[in-house]
Design a protein around this motif. Structure first.
Motif, short mmCIF file in Angstrom:
data_model
loop_
_atom_site.label_atom_id
_atom_site.label_comp_id
_atom_site.label_asym_id
_atom_site.label_seq_id
_atom_site.Cartn_x
_atom_site.Cartn_y
_atom_site.Cartn_z
N ASP A 285 0.69 -1.15 0.06
CA ASP A 285 0.02 0.03 0.05
C ASP A 285 0.72 1.22 0.00
OD1 ASP A 285 -2.82 -1.14 0.45
OD2 ASP A 285 -1.77 -2.17 1.82
N LEU A 286 0.49 1.98 -1.00
CA LEU A 286 1.24 3.41 -1.07
C LEU A 286 0.36 4.46 -0.72
CD1 LEU A 286 3.17 2.84 -4.53
CD2 LEU A 286 3.78 2.19 -2.20
N VAL A 287 0.83 5.31 0.30
CA VAL A 287 -0.08 6.30 0.82
C VAL A 287 0.39 7.50 0.52
CG1 VAL A 287 -1.44 7.09 2.81
CG2 VAL A 287 -1.04 4.66 2.63
N ARG A 288 -0.21 8.38 -0.33
CA ARG A 288 0.22 9.82 -0.74
C ARG A 288 1.77 10.01 -0.72
NH1 ARG A 288 -3.43 10.07 3.23
NH2 ARG A 288 -2.18 10.60 4.72
N SER B 214 5.37 10.81 -2.43
CA SER B 214 5.86 11.66 -2.87
C SER B 214 7.47 11.84 -2.62
CB SER B 214 5.50 13.08 -2.33
OG SER B 214 5.83 13.48 -1.09
N GLY C 204 2.30 12.48 -4.81
CA GLY C 204 1.02 12.05 -3.89
C GLY C 204 0.53 10.79 -4.37
N GLU D 163 -0.91 7.17 -4.80
CA GLU D 163 -1.92 6.13 -4.09
C GLU D 163 -2.14 4.97 -4.80
OE1 GLU D 163 -3.74 6.83 -0.91
OE2 GLU D 163 -3.38 8.83 -0.35
N ALA E 192 -3.01 0.65 -4.04
CA ALA E 192 -3.24 -0.57 -3.33
C ALA E 192 -2.90 -2.06 -3.95
CB ALA E 192 -4.76 -0.48 -2.69
N GLY F 33 4.70 11.01 2.52
CA GLY F 33 3.93 9.69 2.31
C GLY F 33 4.36 8.35 3.10
N ARG G 55 2.57 10.96 -11.68
CA ARG G 55 1.09 10.62 -10.86
C ARG G 55 0.42 9.65 -11.40
NH1 ARG G 55 -1.56 16.85 -11.25
NH2 ARG G 55 -0.07 17.79 -9.81
#
Length: 355
Positions: A5-8, A10, A22, A24, A26, A59, A212
């Motif tokens: 899981d990558l959360v925001r 940067s 940023g 995001e 899963a 993040g 992105r």
């Protein structure tokens, strides 16, 4: 569990260059996940940040539910296969495979046994005493995979591992890699700029641009319904035709002098709305005589694809490509028409897909 899981997430380099903005994502446990995009889009930086080879600016990275953002690469329990394989030229195949176990201070006899066992799974039994210079590109690739497998990591991170192979070997390696991942049932993150590889290998694909994620979906989803014009223009071995148009009455779209079916998205728009008309070359029907609801033009280029031909028509509506059956006779300089399949037409407004 080895979900990622990558959360925001940067990554900003000195000088203000933003490589990841940023992100995001899963990635499910046991999933084969592809990061796809052009050079410089941030996909390799993202992979290296998951591995810990790049430090995130902001993040979090979670593997198996554990926050590993601050952990060094050796404590993340992932294995990375690089584009150039990064094999030690002075070591034998056995020693290359066993090297990560040596770093973990596994005993000599045990690590050689594990190396031999892993090599056997990949058909390298007869090559154990050879050095990398004595191996073909495909054999070197399997040694790099074996080295990654030897430690039984929670995830494989693959940075364009097929790009150094010739076309025939790349196809063979692609099939081998997908079969291996299915057998191991291990989470796999695969970086590539090759759309065919991503669509053939992945359970899901993330299209990346400028640091992105522009769209995440199954290969069928991103191919049939790209969420924006970037993904539409990038996904597919033959790019989607994207033409400026305007919505007309009755769900039709004017593209230059041609009035063509607007597809399912036309009902959400009003007459006069500007749109980008999208239709893949595979979803156009070639005609050698005038027909309604079609693009017209002169055949300027005919490219042989083997089982089909890619034909380019140049006309007042713009340049349009259509895939034509190999048995159809097409000659440059002749007039032709391309009829869109209404159910496969996509409309884009301000760069985004009209639902």
């Amino acid at each position: 569990m080895s979900a990622i899981d990558l959360v925001r997430l940067s990554k900003v380099y000195p000088g203000g260059v933003t490589a990841l903005d940023g992100v995001e994502l899963a990635i499910a446990d046991g999933e084969f996940f592809a990061l796809l995009g052009p050079s410089g889009c941030g996909k390799t930086t993202l992979l290296r940040t998951i591995a810990g080879l790049e430090e995130a600016t902001g993040g979090a990275v979670l593997i198996g539910g554990d926050d590993v953002t601050a952990l060094p690469p050796g404590r993340r329990d992932v294995a990375m296969v690089f584009q150039d394989y990064a094999l030690f030229p002075h070591m034998t195949v056995t020693d290359n495979i066993a090297y990560p176990l040596r770093i973990r201070q596994v005993g000599g006899a045990e690590r050689r046994a594990k190396a031999a066992g892993t090599a056997g799974e990949l058909g390298l039994d007869a090559l154990l005493e050879r050095r990398p210079a004595q191996l073909s590109g495909g054999q070197q690739q399997r040694v790099a995979l074996a080295r990654a497998m030897a430690c039984h990591p929670r995830a494989f991170l693959l940075d364009e591992p097929l790009s150094n192979l010739d076309a025939r070997m790349r196809l063979e390696a692609r099939t081998f890699l997908k079969r291996l991942q299915r057998e191991l049932r291990i989470t796999c993150v695969f970086v590539t700029h090759d759309q065919a590889e991503a669509l053939a290998l992945a359970d899901r694909v993330a299209g990346m641009e400028d640091g992105r994620v522009r769209q995440v979906g199954t290969p069928a989803e991103v191919f049939r319904r790209p969420a924006n014009t970037f993904v539409a223009s990038f996904i597919g071995s033959t790019p989607m035709n994207l033409l400026e148009g305007e919505v007309r009455e009755g769900g039709r779209v004017a593209v230059g002098p041609a009035e063509v079916p607007g597809g399912p998205g036309a009902g959400a728009l009003a007459p006069g709305d500007p749109v980008v008309y999208g239709v893949r070359p595979e979803y156009l029907t070639y005609a050698g005589e005038p027909t309604g609801g079609a693009f017209s033009g002169e055949v300027t280029v005919v490219e042989n694809l083997g089982s089909a031909q890619l034909v380019t028509l140049d006309g007042e509506s713009g340049s349009i490509q259509v895939v034509v059956d190999e048995d159809t006779e097409v000659a440059p300089g002749t007039a032709a028409w391309a009829v869109p399949r209404p159910d496969r037409v996509l409309l884009y407004r301000d760069g985004a897909l009209v639902p």
